[in-house]
Design a protein around this motif. Structure first.
Motif, PDB file in Angstrom:
ATOM      1  N   LEU A 295       0.813  -1.208   0.000  1.00 60.67           N
ATOM      2  CA  LEU A 295       0.000   0.000   0.000  1.00 60.67           C
ATOM      3  C   LEU A 295       0.852   1.265   0.000  1.00 60.67           C
ATOM      4  CD1 LEU A 295      -2.761   1.327   0.109  1.00 60.67           C
ATOM      5  CD2 LEU A 295      -2.767   1.023   2.590  1.00 60.67           C
ATOM      6  N   ILE A 296       1.868   1.318   0.885  1.00 59.15           N
ATOM      7  CA  ILE A 296       2.661   2.553   0.960  1.00 59.15           C
ATOM      8  C   ILE A 296       3.549   2.711  -0.269  1.00 59.15           C
ATOM      9  CG2 ILE A 296       2.587   2.574   3.472  1.00 59.15           C
ATOM     10  CD1 ILE A 296       5.411   1.517   3.541  1.00 59.15           C
ATOM     11  N   VAL A 297       3.982   1.592  -0.877  1.00 61.73           N
ATOM     12  CA  VAL A 297       4.723   1.689  -2.145  1.00 61.73           C
ATOM     13  C   VAL A 297       3.812   2.213  -3.244  1.00 61.73           C
ATOM     14  CG1 VAL A 297       5.849   0.343  -3.967  1.00 61.73           C
ATOM     15  CG2 VAL A 297       6.438  -0.054  -1.585  1.00 61.73           C
ATOM     16  N   SER A 298       2.578   1.731  -3.267  1.00 67.98           N
ATOM     17  CA  SER A 298       1.615   2.190  -4.279  1.00 67.98           C
ATOM     18  C   SER A 298       1.293   3.670  -4.119  1.00 67.98           C
ATOM     19  CB  SER A 298       0.321   1.373  -4.178  1.00 67.98           C
ATOM     20  OG  SER A 298       0.582   0.012  -4.366  1.00 67.98           O
ATOM     21  N   MET A 299       1.361   4.152  -2.885  1.00 68.96           N
ATOM     22  CA  MET A 299       1.112   5.574  -2.641  1.00 68.96           C
ATOM     23  C   MET A 299       2.282   6.459  -3.062  1.00 68.96           C
ATOM     24  SD  MET A 299      -0.700   5.481   1.113  1.00 68.96           S
ATOM     25  CE  MET A 299      -2.407   4.983   1.336  1.00 68.96           C
ATOM     26  N   GLY A 300       3.406   5.812  -3.442  1.00 70.13           N
ATOM     27  CA  GLY A 300       4.564   6.591  -3.883  1.00 70.13           C
ATOM     28  C   GLY A 300       5.440   7.069  -2.760  1.00 70.13           C
ATOM     29  N   TYR A 301       5.360   6.398  -1.597  1.00 75.03           N
ATOM     30  CA  TYR A 301       6.192   6.805  -0.457  1.00 75.03           C
ATOM     31  C   TYR A 301       7.671   6.699  -0.817  1.00 75.03           C
ATOM     32  CZ  TYR A 301       8.447   6.579   4.141  1.00 75.03           C
ATOM     33  OH  TYR A 301       9.276   6.794   5.209  1.00 75.03           O
ATOM     34  N   GLY A 302       8.405   7.787  -0.629  1.00 77.99           N
ATOM     35  CA  GLY A 302       9.822   7.825  -0.955  1.00 77.99           C
ATOM     36  C   GLY A 302      10.115   8.058  -2.412  1.00 77.99           C
ATOM     37  N   VAL A 303       9.070   8.182  -3.229  1.00 78.04           N
ATOM     38  CA  VAL A 303       9.257   8.396  -4.675  1.00 78.04           C
ATOM     39  C   VAL A 303       8.651   9.726  -5.101  1.00 78.04           C
ATOM     40  CG1 VAL A 303       8.782   7.487  -6.987  1.00 78.04           C
ATOM     41  CG2 VAL A 303       9.260   5.911  -5.105  1.00 78.04           C
ATOM     42  N   VAL A 304       7.335   9.895  -4.840  1.00 79.81           N
ATOM     43  CA  VAL A 304       6.684  11.163  -5.192  1.00 79.81           C
ATOM     44  C   VAL A 304       6.209  11.903  -3.943  1.00 79.81           C
ATOM     45  CG1 VAL A 304       5.961  10.373  -7.471  1.00 79.81           C
ATOM     46  CG2 VAL A 304       4.450  10.017  -5.491  1.00 79.81           C
ATOM     47  N   ARG A 305       6.350  11.263  -2.782  1.00 77.90           N
ATOM     48  CA  ARG A 305       5.973  11.925  -1.537  1.00 77.90           C
ATOM     49  C   ARG A 305       6.915  11.457  -0.421  1.00 77.90           C
ATOM     50  NH1 ARG A 305      -0.068   9.982  -1.001  1.00 77.90           N
ATOM     51  NH2 ARG A 305      -0.029  11.517   0.677  1.00 77.90           N
ATOM     52  N   PRO A 306       7.451  12.394   0.368  1.00 76.76           N
ATOM     53  CA  PRO A 306       8.414  12.036   1.419  1.00 76.76           C
ATOM     54  C   PRO A 306       7.760  11.359   2.622  1.00 76.76           C
ATOM     55  CG  PRO A 306       7.964  14.386   1.460  1.00 76.76           C
ATOM     56  CD  PRO A 306       7.269  13.849   0.252  1.00 76.76           C
ATOM     57  N   ILE A 361      -6.991  -4.111  -1.834  1.00 79.92           N
ATOM     58  CA  ILE A 361      -6.753  -4.172  -3.279  1.00 79.92           C
ATOM     59  C   ILE A 361      -7.249  -2.900  -3.963  1.00 79.92           C
ATOM     60  CG2 ILE A 361      -7.406  -5.383  -5.408  1.00 79.92           C
ATOM     61  CD1 ILE A 361      -7.455  -7.974  -3.729  1.00 79.92           C
ATOM     62  N   LEU A 362      -8.454  -2.453  -3.588  1.00 82.58           N
ATOM     63  CA  LEU A 362      -9.022  -1.244  -4.181  1.00 82.58           C
ATOM     64  C   LEU A 362      -8.145  -0.027  -3.889  1.00 82.58           C
ATOM     65  CD1 LEU A 362     -11.398   0.085  -5.679  1.00 82.58           C
ATOM     66  CD2 LEU A 362     -12.534   0.345  -3.457  1.00 82.58           C
ATOM     67  N   TRP A 363      -7.706   0.110  -2.643  1.00 82.22           N
ATOM     68  CA  TRP A 363      -6.878   1.263  -2.252  1.00 82.22           C
ATOM     69  C   TRP A 363      -5.510   1.203  -2.926  1.00 82.22           C
ATOM     70  CZ3 TRP A 363      -6.008   2.936   3.584  1.00 82.22           C
ATOM     71  CH2 TRP A 363      -5.580   4.287   3.607  1.00 82.22           C
ATOM     72  N   ILE A 364      -4.944   0.004  -3.052  1.00 82.69           N
ATOM     73  CA  ILE A 364      -3.635  -0.150  -3.691  1.00 82.69           C
ATOM     74  C   ILE A 364      -3.693   0.280  -5.153  1.00 82.69           C
ATOM     75  CG2 ILE A 364      -2.004  -1.893  -4.552  1.00 82.69           C
ATOM     76  CD1 ILE A 364      -2.389  -3.346  -1.852  1.00 82.69           C
ATOM     77  N   PHE A 365      -4.690  -0.198  -5.897  1.00 87.33           N
ATOM     78  CA  PHE A 365      -4.751   0.132  -7.326  1.00 87.33           C
ATOM     79  C   PHE A 365      -5.170   1.581  -7.549  1.00 87.33           C
ATOM     80  CE2 PHE A 365      -4.648  -4.475  -7.864  1.00 87.33           C
ATOM     81  CZ  PHE A 365      -3.812  -4.585  -8.964  1.00 87.33           C
ATOM     82  N   THR A 366      -6.002   2.119  -6.656  1.00 87.66           N
ATOM     83  CA  THR A 366      -6.334   3.543  -6.761  1.00 87.66           C
ATOM     84  C   THR A 366      -5.093   4.403  -6.522  1.00 87.66           C
ATOM     85  OG1 THR A 366      -8.583   3.112  -5.952  1.00 87.66           O
ATOM     86  CG2 THR A 366      -7.800   5.374  -5.845  1.00 87.66           C
ATOM     87  N   SER A 367      -4.285   4.021  -5.529  1.00 85.31           N
ATOM     88  CA  SER A 367      -3.057   4.756  -5.227  1.00 85.31           C
ATOM     89  C   SER A 367      -2.053   4.616  -6.362  1.00 85.31           C
ATOM     90  CB  SER A 367      -2.441   4.248  -3.924  1.00 85.31           C
ATOM     91  OG  SER A 367      -3.334   4.425  -2.849  1.00 85.31           O
ATOM     92  N   LEU A 368      -1.967   3.428  -6.949  1.00 82.75           N
ATOM     93  CA  LEU A 368      -1.053   3.220  -8.072  1.00 82.75           C
ATOM     94  C   LEU A 368      -1.424   4.101  -9.252  1.00 82.75           C
ATOM     95  CD1 LEU A 368      -0.413  -0.653  -8.201  1.00 82.75           C
ATOM     96  CD2 LEU A 368       1.294   1.155  -7.991  1.00 82.75           C
ATOM     97  N   SER A 369      -2.702   4.212  -9.531  1.00 84.95           N
ATOM     98  CA  SER A 369      -3.157   5.070 -10.635  1.00 84.95           C
ATOM     99  C   SER A 369      -2.751   6.521 -10.396  1.00 84.95           C
ATOM    100  CB  SER A 369      -4.677   4.964 -10.781  1.00 84.95           C
ATOM    101  OG  SER A 369      -5.147   5.820 -11.785  1.00 84.95           O
TER     102      SER A 369
END
Length: 429
Positions: A295-306, A361-369
């Motif tokens: 989930l936190i990887v899908s949210m972009g933690y460390g990539v697009v958000r600190p 699953i829903l939150w992961i794919f929404t965050s990935l998008s």
């Protein structure tokens, strides 16, 4: 309010203390004052259901084969005030799934009944008040029916101790049944022992001991490789990789505990409560941490958000809820397992876990998008390519997971088929 870490620490210990107060056994089925319940025109206690592999026949009943169902001190009791008459037999009936149609009967094509009715007695196919069963054409000597009756002024009767040899692989069911309405207050005590050729593990669980043995070895090899690389590049380790290290460590402990759980279970016929609780807990923590990492990887933690910002509390809440729901389900499913059939109450505990998994699953794919859109807008092509591959791999994993769930559902349907059809056709349940 307790912190999540405190809850995670306390829950398995509390569960262990609670379960240690109970004597939970599998393959050794105990009956402690089980009351006969009226179903249709019979009174029934379900004694167990297990898959059993066949073995070569023994020399005699005192020297059974490797596979058997053994009756030990099966005693039927009735109240003193209802002991002023002699009764018909209280039966123990053991049958394999293919023989379910040989149990019960009906007159003129009506509803099947377990006990012989007046109409059937007139047809001369059975004696009124007796259990209806016919010998199997494919499995000589089956179904097995053994009985004991009450003498006048006696409050208990004991079923003769015996071992029933299993010479055909199949799903076996045991029911205690009587047809006398005056014995509606009868209780059953004692135990039955169900054994496979390789030990006391039920048929559904028998292959799992080898599986967890191989998985323990696989996790050890993975751990050696991962920790060697971890030590080699320790200066470049990211916080996320520390989480992966935690997951691998939890997996090693989980597989080892499951192997020792099934090994002892197979050897003694009694499930080791403490080992099972810890195996369940390590597995639940591992699955919870794995989902949170995704989930936190899908949210972009460390990539697009600190940081996760205001989402941190929501992520922790979801993880904590999933842990508690999964821990309860796994404890009920594994620590309290007696038969190969899943209990109806299990569905109540499956639904919360399924809903939380779907939410993950829903939150992961929404965050990935959302993360993919941000990477594309910032023209971070290298990271965008990695995240696209990550999304595709995750989609494949979800599809495989759904396929595995469908397979498990089909397996459970097969395991419950004998019990369900038997109950439906004979007015039980």
């Amino acid at each position: 309010m307790l912190r999540l870490s405190s809850v995670i620490t306390i829950l398995p210990l509390a569960a262990a203390l609670l379960l240690c107060a109970l004597r939970i056994e599998a393959s050794v089925h105990e009956y402690a004052g089980e009351k006969f319940v009226g179903k249709g025109n019979a009174f029934v206690v379900h004694g167990g259901s297990e898959g059993i592999y066949s073995s070569a026949p023994g020399l005699n009943e005192s020297s059974p084969g490797d596979s058997f169902i053994r009756f030990e001190k099966i005693t039927f009791r009735r109240p003193l005030e209802l002991s002023n008459f002699s009764s018909g037999s209280v039966h123990a009936i053991v049958f394999e799934v293919d023989d379910r149609e040989n149990i019960g009967g009906s007159a003129y094509g009506g509803q099947r009944a377990l006990c012989c009715t007046g109409d059937l007695a007139k047809l001369g196919v059975c004696k009124e008040g007796q259990i209806i069963y016919r010998p199997s054409t494919n499995n000589p000597g089956w179904p097995q029916v053994h009985g004991a009756s009450f003498d006048i002024d006696t409050t208990e009767t004991t079923l003769q101790a015996r071992s029933i040899q299993i010479t055909k692989t199949g799903m076996y069911n045991l029911y205690f049944i009587h047809c006398d309405p005056k014995l509606k207050e009868v209780f059953v005590d004692g135990k039955t022992v169900w054994k496979n050729p390789t030990g006391y593990l039920p048929g559904r669980m028998a292959p799992l001991m080898k599986f967890y043995g191989f998985m323990s070895l696989a996790f050890v090899l993975l751990g050696i490789f991962w920790f060697s690389q971890y030590a080699r590049f320790w200066r470049e380790v990211l916080p996320l990789q520390n989480c992966i290290t935690l997951v691998i460590t939890l997996g090693m402990f989980e597989m080892a505990f499951w192997y020792f759980d099934y090994a002892e279970f197979n050897e003694t016929g009694v499930r080791p409560t403490g080992i099972t609780v810890w195996a369940v807990t390590f597995g639940t923590v591992k699955r919870t941490v794995s989902r949170l990492i995704l989930l936190i990887v899908s949210m972009g933690y460390g990539v697009v958000r600190p940081t996760l910002g205001g989402l941190t509390s929501k992520v922790v809440l979801l993880g904590g809820t999933f842990f508690v729901a999964s821990e309860v389900l796994e404890i009920i499913e594994n620590v309290g397992a007696v038969s190969d059939l899943s209990g109806k109450a299990r569905l109540f505990f499956v639904l919360p876990v399924a809903i939380l998994d779907a939410f993950f699953i829903l939150w992961i794919f929404t965050s990935l998008s959302s993360t993919l859109n941000k990477l594309q807008a910032r023209r971070m092509t290298a990271k965008l390519d990695i995240y696209r591959k990550f999304t595709n791999a995750l989609a494949v994993a979800v599809i495989v997971s759904v396929g595995w769930i469908c397979y498990e559902v089909m397996s459970v349907v097969y395991l419950n088929e004998a019990d369900t059809l038997f109950c439906r056709h004979t007015k039980i349940g």
